[in-house]
Design an enzyme around this catalytic site. Structure first.
Site, PDB file in Angstrom:
ATOM      1  N   CYS A   1       0.863  -1.188   0.000  1.00 49.99           N
ATOM      2  CA  CYS A   1       0.000   0.000   0.000  1.00 49.99           C
ATOM      3  C   CYS A   1       0.897   1.236   0.000  1.00 49.99           C
ATOM      4  O   CYS A   1       1.735   1.405   0.885  1.00 49.99           O
ATOM      5  CB  CYS A   1      -0.909  -0.002   1.223  1.00 49.99           C
ATOM      6  SG  CYS A   1      -1.746   1.577   1.499  1.00 49.99           S
TER       7      CYS A   1
ATOM      8  N   ASP B   1       0.199  16.546  -1.572  1.00 55.95           N
ATOM      9  CA  ASP B   1      -0.252  15.722  -2.696  1.00 55.95           C
ATOM     10  C   ASP B   1       0.740  15.905  -3.849  1.00 55.95           C
ATOM     11  O   ASP B   1       1.145  17.021  -4.165  1.00 55.95           O
ATOM     12  CB  ASP B   1      -1.668  16.137  -3.123  1.00 55.95           C
ATOM     13  CG  ASP B   1      -2.295  15.112  -4.049  1.00 55.95           C
ATOM     14  OD1 ASP B   1      -3.289  14.486  -3.644  1.00 55.95           O
ATOM     15  OD2 ASP B   1      -1.798  14.942  -5.186  1.00 55.95           O
TER      16      ASP B   1
ATOM     17  N   HIS C   1      -7.703   8.819   3.004  1.00 55.69           N
ATOM     18  CA  HIS C   1      -6.930  10.067   3.059  1.00 55.69           C
ATOM     19  C   HIS C   1      -7.905  11.216   2.948  1.00 55.69           C
ATOM     20  O   HIS C   1      -8.810  11.206   2.110  1.00 55.69           O
ATOM     21  CB  HIS C   1      -5.893  10.112   1.942  1.00 55.69           C
ATOM     22  CG  HIS C   1      -6.405   9.724   0.593  1.00 55.69           C
ATOM     23  ND1 HIS C   1      -6.570   8.394   0.221  1.00 55.69           N
ATOM     24  CD2 HIS C   1      -6.810  10.456  -0.457  1.00 55.69           C
ATOM     25  CE1 HIS C   1      -7.051   8.347  -1.003  1.00 55.69           C
ATOM     26  NE2 HIS C   1      -7.217   9.589  -1.446  1.00 55.69           N
TER      27      HIS C   1
HETATM   28  P1  AMP Z   1      -7.922   9.854  -4.417  1.00 56.58           P
HETATM   29  O1  AMP Z   1      -8.209  10.068  -5.879  1.00 56.58           O
HETATM   30  O2  AMP Z   1      -8.903  10.532  -3.505  1.00 56.58           O
HETATM   31  O3  AMP Z   1      -7.710   8.396  -4.085  1.00 56.58           O
HETATM   32  O4  AMP Z   1      -6.564  10.631  -4.156  1.00 56.58           O
HETATM   33  C1  AMP Z   1      -5.302  10.055  -4.232  1.00 56.58           C
HETATM   34  C2  AMP Z   1      -4.348  11.204  -4.218  1.00 56.58           C
HETATM   35  O5  AMP Z   1      -3.055  10.714  -3.919  1.00 56.58           O
HETATM   36  C3  AMP Z   1      -4.256  11.951  -5.560  1.00 56.58           C
HETATM   37  O6  AMP Z   1      -4.603  13.305  -5.375  1.00 56.58           O
HETATM   38  C4  AMP Z   1      -2.793  11.755  -5.959  1.00 56.58           C
HETATM   39  O7  AMP Z   1      -2.253  12.895  -6.594  1.00 56.58           O
HETATM   40  C5  AMP Z   1      -2.130  11.488  -4.620  1.00 56.58           C
HETATM   41  N1  AMP Z   1      -0.899  10.715  -4.686  1.00 56.58           N
HETATM   42  C6  AMP Z   1      -0.682   9.578  -5.388  1.00 56.58           C
HETATM   43  N2  AMP Z   1       0.567   9.133  -5.189  1.00 56.58           N
HETATM   44  C7  AMP Z   1       1.145  10.003  -4.319  1.00 56.58           C
HETATM   45  C8  AMP Z   1       2.449  10.095  -3.727  1.00 56.58           C
HETATM   46  N3  AMP Z   1       3.414   9.187  -3.963  1.00 56.58           N
HETATM   47  N4  AMP Z   1       2.695  11.143  -2.901  1.00 56.58           N
HETATM   48  C9  AMP Z   1       1.745  12.068  -2.664  1.00 56.58           C
HETATM   49  N5  AMP Z   1       0.507  12.026  -3.179  1.00 56.58           N
HETATM   50  C10 AMP Z   1       0.211  11.019  -4.006  1.00 56.58           C
HETATM   51 ZN    ZN Z   2      -2.276   1.420   3.678  1.00 56.48          ZN
END
Ligand code: AMP
Ligand code: ZN
Length: 113
Positions: free
Chosen positions: A3, A29, A99
């Site tokens: 994860c 993010d 999140h």
């Molecule tokens: P969701 O679409 O609500 O599941 O949001 C997932 C969020 O995680 C998105 O806004 C992505 O840009 C962010 N995300 C994905 N990978 C990473 C990472 N390695 N570091 C920081 N944010 C991330």
């Molecule tokens: Zn997790």
């Protein structure tokens, strides 16, 4: 467990961390949608909002209070900000470790897309 956000919480994948304590981590993010776009996560793996139990009420409350504190720290308390949990496909959830998005620094439209 494979994860992404568990790995960020464990320090196995880098992130720009802005707050961490025993229960929560907050970081930028990677694909920010506003001048301030942070994610607040519990350290414990919970896949979606559907998986919360009453025992998690305090944890989720502290996620919101941390979001409010971070918004204030960055100077957005008065102008305002948005907090969002996406749950499953129709909401566009892509990372299955809950999140709380904190978005601030521009006027956010409503309704969301
Ligand atoms: P969701 O679409 O609500 O599941 O949001 C997932 C969020 O995680 C998105 O806004 C992505 O840009 C962010 N995300 C994905 N990978 C990473 C990472 N390695 N570091 C920081 N944010 C991330
Ligand atoms: Zn997790």
């Amino acid at each position: 467990m494979d994860c992404l956000f568990c790995k960020i919480s464990a320090g196995q994948i880098p992130a720009t961390i802005v707050h961490q304590d025993d229960d929560l981590v907050a970081f930028k993010d990677i694909n920010g949608q506003a001048p301030l776009h942070l994610l607040i996560i519990p350290r414990r793996h919970i896949a979606t909002l559907n998986d919360l139990s009453p025992a998690d009420d305090a944890l989720v409350g502290s996620m919101f209070r941390t979001a409010a504190a971070l918004a204030a720290q960055h100077g957005h308390a008065d102008r305002g900000y948005r907090t969002v949990f996406n749950c499953n496909r129709d909401a566009g959830q892509t990372v299955f470790h809950i999140h709380l998005h904190l978005l601030a620094g521009r006027a956010l439209t409503w309704p969301p897309g």
